[in-house]
Design an enzyme around this catalytic site. Structure first.
Site, mmCIF file in Angstrom:
data_model
loop_
_atom_site.group_PDB
_atom_site.id
_atom_site.type_symbol
_atom_site.label_atom_id
_atom_site.label_comp_id
_atom_site.label_asym_id
_atom_site.label_seq_id
_atom_site.Cartn_x
_atom_site.Cartn_y
_atom_site.Cartn_z
ATOM 1 N N ALA A 244 0.746 -1.214 0.082
ATOM 2 C CA ALA A 244 -0.064 0.009 -0.176
ATOM 3 C C ALA A 244 0.696 1.391 -0.001
ATOM 4 O O ALA A 244 2.041 1.244 0.097
ATOM 5 C CB ALA A 244 -1.017 -0.299 1.315
ATOM 6 N N HIS A 245 0.092 2.502 -0.111
ATOM 7 C CA HIS A 245 0.880 3.746 -0.341
ATOM 8 C C HIS A 245 1.641 4.082 0.967
ATOM 9 O O HIS A 245 1.217 3.615 2.071
ATOM 10 C CB HIS A 245 -0.476 4.824 -0.271
ATOM 11 C CG HIS A 245 -1.332 4.816 0.842
ATOM 12 N ND1 HIS A 245 -0.879 5.708 1.842
ATOM 13 C CD2 HIS A 245 -2.094 4.428 1.151
ATOM 14 C CE1 HIS A 245 -1.802 5.743 2.720
ATOM 15 N NE2 HIS A 245 -2.714 4.849 2.152
ATOM 16 N N ASN A 246 2.877 4.601 0.555
ATOM 17 C CA ASN A 246 3.650 5.122 1.559
ATOM 18 C C ASN A 246 4.623 3.952 2.274
ATOM 19 O O ASN A 246 5.429 4.442 3.192
ATOM 20 C CB ASN A 246 3.191 6.072 2.308
ATOM 21 C CG ASN A 246 3.058 7.479 1.712
ATOM 22 O OD1 ASN A 246 1.822 7.709 1.275
ATOM 23 N ND2 ASN A 246 3.856 8.375 1.557
ATOM 24 N N SER A 247 4.351 2.618 1.824
ATOM 25 C CA SER A 247 5.239 1.583 2.456
ATOM 26 C C SER A 247 6.492 1.896 1.891
ATOM 27 O O SER A 247 7.043 2.198 0.777
ATOM 28 C CB SER A 247 4.486 0.288 2.117
ATOM 29 O OG SER A 247 3.341 0.102 3.060
ATOM 30 N N SER A 264 2.064 2.864 5.012
ATOM 31 C CA SER A 264 3.131 3.380 5.696
ATOM 32 C C SER A 264 3.531 2.485 6.646
ATOM 33 O O SER A 264 4.442 2.835 7.559
ATOM 34 C CB SER A 264 2.608 4.672 6.514
ATOM 35 O OG SER A 264 2.136 5.622 5.807
#
Length: 332
Positions: A244-247, A264
């Protein structure tokens, strides 16, 4: 052309210890129980040694810590690590990749501003967008889309159906298997002020992928809300994985099939995520840690630690709980 090798040629390639011999030419590797007389197999654990005598394989690659004896016309090659040796044998018999009859297919759509490196191959019905840069020897198999301002490093291979969205930065020597999604919107919504719907949060970041990364079929790497979703050098990602986003993944991490990182999440170097494991958002799993298959991680994991279960905890503690529960149930 069909490949075949003598047992002496195989042993010379592996630099192992040949015990016994066989007159059969080896035409490929196979599992012990399914092998025929022209096959070589491998034994990396004592629990498989019992199948050697009944196997029709003419040869076996064996860990050198196992006590194994050759059989008439059946040879053994002892090596330090049978799994790694078999990987080398598989390379010997690996069939060639699909051939391109023309380097850039006439049905490919390539924007005038795109920069295409030397030796690139672009298959039928591919799309290469505005200001895209492909390094030398990049291969895009048919029906790949690479959107605007994306940069792909040299010797990267992208298989059919993969979509790489705008502004992604991809390293060299990567492999993306069929139908991978890189750079799609992260999953971000908030309740509207009137409480009657959801407000979509714009995802304006990108994805950065390092060198020698491999991503399996139908896996997704979402772009960041801002900044970047990052996958470090050498990471290996199985099929049907969600990132997912910002991982942020460190170097040489492994994620098995059906596992997922929520938004994240941070992984250190060398983290292993088992199949179907799920990691809660804003969680950090430090370097060298392992998450067992099917686990649910809801808090940070220390470096080098192995966790298991749902919610995940120290693997030894969880196994003790499972044993205690089983004993309790037997008494009921």
């Amino acid at each position: 052309m069909k490949k075949s090798y003598s047992i002496e040629e195989i042993n010379s390639y592996l630099n192992g210890e040949l015990i016994g011999t066989t007159t059969h030419l080896i035409e490929g590797p196979e599992q012990l129980q399914a092998a025929k007389s022209h096959h070589i197999s491998f034994i990396g654990s004592i629990k498989y040694a019992k199948y050697w005598a009944a196997s029709k394989a003419c040869a076996a690659i064996v860990n050198d810590n196992l006590t194994m004896e050759p059989i008439d016309n059946k040879a053994i090659i002892k090596v330090k690590n049978a799994d790694l040796a078999m990987a080398k044998v598989l390379e010997l018999f690996n069939p060639p990749a699909p051939e391109f009859t023309i380097d850039i297919h006439p049905t490919a759509v390539i924007h005038d501003t795109a920069i295409i490196g030397k030796g690139c191959k672009i298959g039928a019905n591919c799309y290469v967008g505005k200001d895209v840069e492909l390094g030398d020897n990049v291969i895009l198999y048919p029906n790949v889309c690479v959107f605007d301002e994306t940069v792909i490093g040299e010797n990267t291979v992208v298989w059919s159906g993969t979509v790489i969205r705008e502004r992604c930065i991809i390293g060299s020597h990567c492999i993306f298997h069929t139908n991978v999604s890189i750079g799609a919107d992260g999953f971000g919504y908030r309740p509207s002020e009137d409480g009657r719907g959801l407000v979509k949060i714009p995802q304006i970041g990108n994805v950065i992928i390092g060198h020698y990364v491999e991503i399996g079929a139908n896996s997704c790497v979402d772009r960041a809300k801002f900044s970047s979703t990052i996958i470090g050098d050498g990471c290996k990602i199985d099929n049907l994985v969600q990132i997912a986003h910002n991982s942020v993944m460190g170097r040489f991490c492994i994620m098995a099939g059906h596992s997922g990182l929520a938004g994240s999440v941070t992984l250190g170097d060398g983290v292993i995520i088992g199949g179907s494991a799920s990691i809660k958002d804003h969680t950090t799993i430090h370097s060298g840690a392992t998450v067992g298959a099917g686990s649910g991680v809801v808090g940070d994991v220390e470096a080098g630690k192995t966790v298991l279960g749902y919610p995940a905890q120290d693997a030894r503690d969880m196994l003790k709980q499972w044993v205690a529960m089983r004993q309790f149930m037997k008494k009921q």
